[in-house]
Scaffold this active site. Structure first.
Site, short mmCIF file in Angstrom:
data_model
loop_
_atom_site.label_atom_id
_atom_site.label_comp_id
_atom_site.label_asym_id
_atom_site.label_seq_id
_atom_site.Cartn_x
_atom_site.Cartn_y
_atom_site.Cartn_z
N HIS A 107 -1.53 3.31 -0.31
CA HIS A 107 -2.48 2.89 -1.35
C HIS A 107 -3.85 2.57 -0.72
O HIS A 107 -4.89 2.92 -1.27
CB HIS A 107 -1.96 1.63 -2.07
CG HIS A 107 -0.69 1.84 -2.84
ND1 HIS A 107 0.38 0.98 -2.75
CD2 HIS A 107 -0.32 2.82 -3.71
CE1 HIS A 107 1.35 1.41 -3.55
NE2 HIS A 107 0.96 2.53 -4.14
N LYS A 148 9.46 -7.47 -16.91
CA LYS A 148 9.95 -6.73 -15.74
C LYS A 148 9.63 -7.54 -14.49
O LYS A 148 8.46 -7.83 -14.22
CB LYS A 148 9.22 -5.37 -15.65
CG LYS A 148 10.15 -4.18 -15.82
CD LYS A 148 9.38 -2.90 -15.90
CE LYS A 148 9.50 -2.07 -14.65
NZ LYS A 148 8.63 -0.87 -14.73
N ARG A 164 1.90 12.62 -3.49
CA ARG A 164 2.63 12.84 -2.24
C ARG A 164 3.42 14.13 -2.23
O ARG A 164 3.60 14.75 -1.20
CB ARG A 164 3.61 11.68 -1.99
CG ARG A 164 2.96 10.41 -1.51
CD ARG A 164 3.88 9.25 -1.68
NE ARG A 164 4.12 9.00 -3.09
CZ ARG A 164 4.73 7.94 -3.58
NH1 ARG A 164 5.22 7.04 -2.77
NH2 ARG A 164 4.88 7.78 -4.87
N SER A 219 6.50 2.43 -2.20
CA SER A 219 6.77 1.02 -2.53
C SER A 219 8.26 0.81 -2.77
O SER A 219 8.83 -0.20 -2.36
CB SER A 219 6.00 0.60 -3.78
OG SER A 219 4.62 0.64 -3.54
P1 ADP Z 1 3.29 3.49 -10.23
O1 ADP Z 1 4.24 2.35 -10.46
O2 ADP Z 1 2.27 3.68 -11.31
O3 ADP Z 1 3.92 4.78 -9.77
P2 ADP Z 1 2.58 2.82 -7.49
O4 ADP Z 1 2.17 1.43 -7.18
O5 ADP Z 1 3.93 3.24 -6.99
O6 ADP Z 1 2.41 2.98 -9.04
O7 ADP Z 1 1.51 3.86 -6.97
C1 ADP Z 1 0.20 3.91 -7.47
C2 ADP Z 1 -0.44 5.25 -7.13
O8 ADP Z 1 -0.48 5.42 -5.73
C3 ADP Z 1 0.33 6.47 -7.68
O9 ADP Z 1 -0.61 7.46 -8.05
C4 ADP Z 1 1.12 6.94 -6.49
O10 ADP Z 1 1.41 8.33 -6.57
C5 ADP Z 1 0.13 6.66 -5.38
N1 ADP Z 1 0.79 6.49 -4.08
C6 ADP Z 1 1.84 5.70 -3.78
N2 ADP Z 1 2.17 5.79 -2.47
C7 ADP Z 1 1.30 6.70 -1.93
C8 ADP Z 1 1.13 7.26 -0.62
N3 ADP Z 1 1.93 6.93 0.39
N4 ADP Z 1 0.13 8.16 -0.44
C9 ADP Z 1 -0.66 8.51 -1.49
N5 ADP Z 1 -0.55 8.03 -2.74
C10 ADP Z 1 0.41 7.13 -2.96
#
Ligand code: ADP
Length: 150
Positions: free
Chosen positions: A18, A42, A91, A129
């Site tokens: 992120h 949640k 990703r 995450s």
């Molecule tokens: P959500 O719950 O909306 O999927 P996340 O917190 O998991 O949100 O992720 C937010 C954004 O960051 C999403 O667009 C996700 O694809 C992107 N993202 C998460 N991890 C990575 C990473 N390692 N590299 C690039 N983008 C990422």
């Protein structure tokens, strides 16, 4: 016109993947609003206030980056902040399928909003995450995957 991007997510936790998206976004946008979506029904693994504080510290040198929380449609929150761009990371094809659908729905909800995708930095392609939460639940060391100390 100021280019304002909203970067929405659960950020449970905020990872180096992120951070990389935001740092690259800084080169493209005047302001970036990291928007932590939360739903009181949640439960989170990482405390919301803790995450807001840590993300704030990560970007303390960047006044153009701010952190907010929200509990409504992303398309609506973008309007409230006059953001014309929605920043997301990709990703793999699984991300693509999901993001593609969301981007189309958001376009219907807010025609002014352009979703901009940044392809993951190969160093962080496997950082997720969900997996970090699992590792942390079982007492594993997650320090390599997050840009702050727990
Ligand atoms: P959500 O719950 O909306 O999927 P996340 O917190 O998991 O949100 O992720 C937010 C954004 O960051 C999403 O667009 C996700 O694809 C992107 N993202 C998460 N991890 C990575 C990473 N390692 N590299 C690039 N983008 C990422």
């Amino acid at each position: 016109m100021e280019k304002i991007a909203i970067f929405p997510g659960s950020f449970d936790p905020f990872t180096k993947g992120h951070e990389d998206i935001v740092l690259r976004g800084i080169k493209m946008f005047d302001r970036i609003i990291i928007a932590i979506g939360h739903n009181s029904k949640k439960s989170r693994h990482f405390d919301l206030d803790f995450m807001i504080q840590k993300i704030g510290e990560v970007f303390e040198k960047y006044p153009q980056v701010e952190v907010i929380t929200y509990n409504e449609l992303t398309a609506e929150i973008a309007k409230n902040y006059q953001a014309n761009f929605l920043l997301r990371g990709l990703r793999n094809t699984t991300d693509f399928e999901y993001e593609n659908t969301i981007a189309q729905v958001n376009k219907h909800l807010n025609n002014q909003l352009e979703t901009v995708f940044l392809i993951t930095n190969p160093s962080y392609a496997s950082v997720s995450s969900t997996i970090i939460r699992e590792v942390h639940k079982y007492g594993g060391d997650i320090s390599k995957f997050i840009p702050y100390q727990l």
